[in-house]
Scaffold this motif. Structure first.
Motif, short mmCIF file in Angstrom:
data_model
loop_
_atom_site.label_atom_id
_atom_site.label_comp_id
_atom_site.label_asym_id
_atom_site.label_seq_id
_atom_site.Cartn_x
_atom_site.Cartn_y
_atom_site.Cartn_z
N UNK A 1 41.35 29.91 2.49
CA UNK A 1 42.55 29.31 3.09
C UNK A 1 42.19 28.51 4.35
N UNK A 2 43.21 27.83 4.92
CA UNK A 2 42.97 26.97 6.07
C UNK A 2 42.40 27.74 7.27
N UNK A 3 42.88 28.96 7.42
CA UNK A 3 42.39 29.78 8.52
C UNK A 3 40.87 30.01 8.40
N UNK A 4 40.42 30.33 7.22
CA UNK A 4 38.98 30.57 7.04
C UNK A 4 38.17 29.29 7.24
N UNK A 5 38.71 28.17 6.79
CA UNK A 5 38.03 26.89 7.04
C UNK A 5 37.87 26.70 8.55
N UNK A 6 38.94 26.95 9.28
CA UNK A 6 38.91 26.77 10.74
C UNK A 6 37.89 27.70 11.41
N UNK A 7 37.98 29.00 11.14
CA UNK A 7 37.08 29.94 11.83
C UNK A 7 35.61 29.69 11.45
N UNK A 8 35.40 29.28 10.19
CA UNK A 8 34.03 29.03 9.74
C UNK A 8 33.42 27.82 10.45
N UNK A 9 34.19 26.75 10.55
CA UNK A 9 33.71 25.56 11.24
C UNK A 9 33.43 25.87 12.70
N UNK A 10 34.37 26.53 13.37
CA UNK A 10 34.20 26.80 14.80
C UNK A 10 33.02 27.73 15.06
N UNK A 11 32.89 28.76 14.24
CA UNK A 11 31.79 29.71 14.40
C UNK A 11 30.44 29.01 14.28
N UNK A 12 30.31 28.18 13.25
CA UNK A 12 29.05 27.49 13.01
C UNK A 12 28.78 26.45 14.09
N UNK A 13 29.83 25.72 14.43
CA UNK A 13 29.70 24.66 15.44
C UNK A 13 29.19 25.24 16.77
N UNK A 14 29.86 26.29 17.21
CA UNK A 14 29.48 26.87 18.51
C UNK A 14 28.07 27.46 18.47
#
Lengths: 207, 207
Positions: free
Chosen positions: A179-192
């Motif tokens: 879902x959108x939430x998982x897309x968001x947390x995954x991108x942010x986690x990896x980015x940081x």
């Protein structure tokens, strides 16, 4: 039995190419209706109109057909190149999400992993397909290094694996959709993590 | 066929408990030698000394035995409680790594996921086992919130899933073992994301 056509020898649009397209399309349609377990060479033959002995000669097994299907569909996912690391990560994550949220693609993946547990040759094919796919999209991380968005000596494969892992964990272990939430947390986690140098390998050679 | 013993009805040390222990131990030994695919009720009967009809009555299938084995072995992993969030994450990651680096445990996991692709009941059992396990170890994240190490409104399940995902991606997709480098990057990635509030759900109820 001796006329086994060498892989990829056919002219585009020739009979071999048409046969291949028909069988892969039939597999894709069957997997939209039913699980991998229900797929048989006979069903593929019925739906594609290609004789079962032809299918068996070319692909040997249902797994053979589906591995080729995975390779074909998976490689149609483009590698994002927006000039911005976070935006690239977001687009790639969304593409993986869309791909895996389609029931038939999930059926392909789960079926292949099931086959891999029973057959080391399938296991190696699946592994190689993912390694190759990861390698392709490491471009995102390598360009981010070049632009100075993430540190030098960042291991680009680790970045991509970190991005992909939560998505496949959701699909394979938690058996849910992305879902959108998982897309968001995954991108942010990896980015940081990438920005702060977690994936830097100092003084090590890339394997 | 009518004497099916209700689960957990036996006295500890009673005949039913001994039967159960013998069959689970036999399954564990078999999976150390060979893949899930090679496991049959007959082999379990031979190794355990328990009659095949008794095994079939109690567990129905090989999958039934192995699901119970997974639940038993998996729940022996303790939830770390060192008073320090990063140290807790490290210990949990190392425990998951050690568990999955044992060939037989990997065989259990891969075999169950294979069975899940073929049988929705197995799929639900596997899913539920992981959800329950995640729930148990959310203690780590909840205590980190209480100590003020990570923000309030952090979703503890997201923290644990972020930690587990790279490990299962390595095992299931890349078909490799979990090395020290992956333990390190996984802990750091999750730690930093949790600290910086990636897993905060503002104004949302926890599902």
């Amino acid at each position: 039995m001796t006329e086994r056509p060498p892989h990829g020898s056919a002219r585009p649009g020739g009979r071999t190419a048409r046969t291949r397209a028909a069988v892969l399309a039939a597999a894709y349609e069957e997997l939209d209706r039913d699980s991998f377990a229900a797929l048989t060479l006979d069903r593929l033959a019925r739906r594609s109109g290609v004789h079962v002995s032809t299918i068996r000669r070319r692909w040997r097994t249902v797994e053979g057909v589906v591995v080729e299907l995975l390779a074909e569909r998976g490689s149609t996912l483009p590698t994002p190149d927006t000039g911005d690391f976070r935006r690239d990560l977001t687009q790639l994550t969304q593409a993986i999400a869309d791909f895996n949220n389609a029931l038939r693609n999930r059926n392909v993946l789960q079926g292949l992993l099931a086959a891999a547990a029973h057959d080391p040759r399938v296991e190696e094919i699946v592994r190689a397909a993912f390694v190759r796919r990861i390698e392709e999209v490491t471009l995102i991380a390598r360009q981010a290094v070049e632009r100075g968005e993430i540190p030098e000596d960042t291991d680009p494969r680790e970045v991509i694996a970190a991005l992909a892992a939560p998505l496949y964990y959701r699909v394979l272990i938690l058996r849910g959709s992305i879902d959108d939430r998982l897309v968001h947390t995954t991108v942010e986690t990896t980015y940081q993590a990438a920005r702060s140098g977690v994936f830097v390998r100092k003084g090590e050679r890339e394997g």
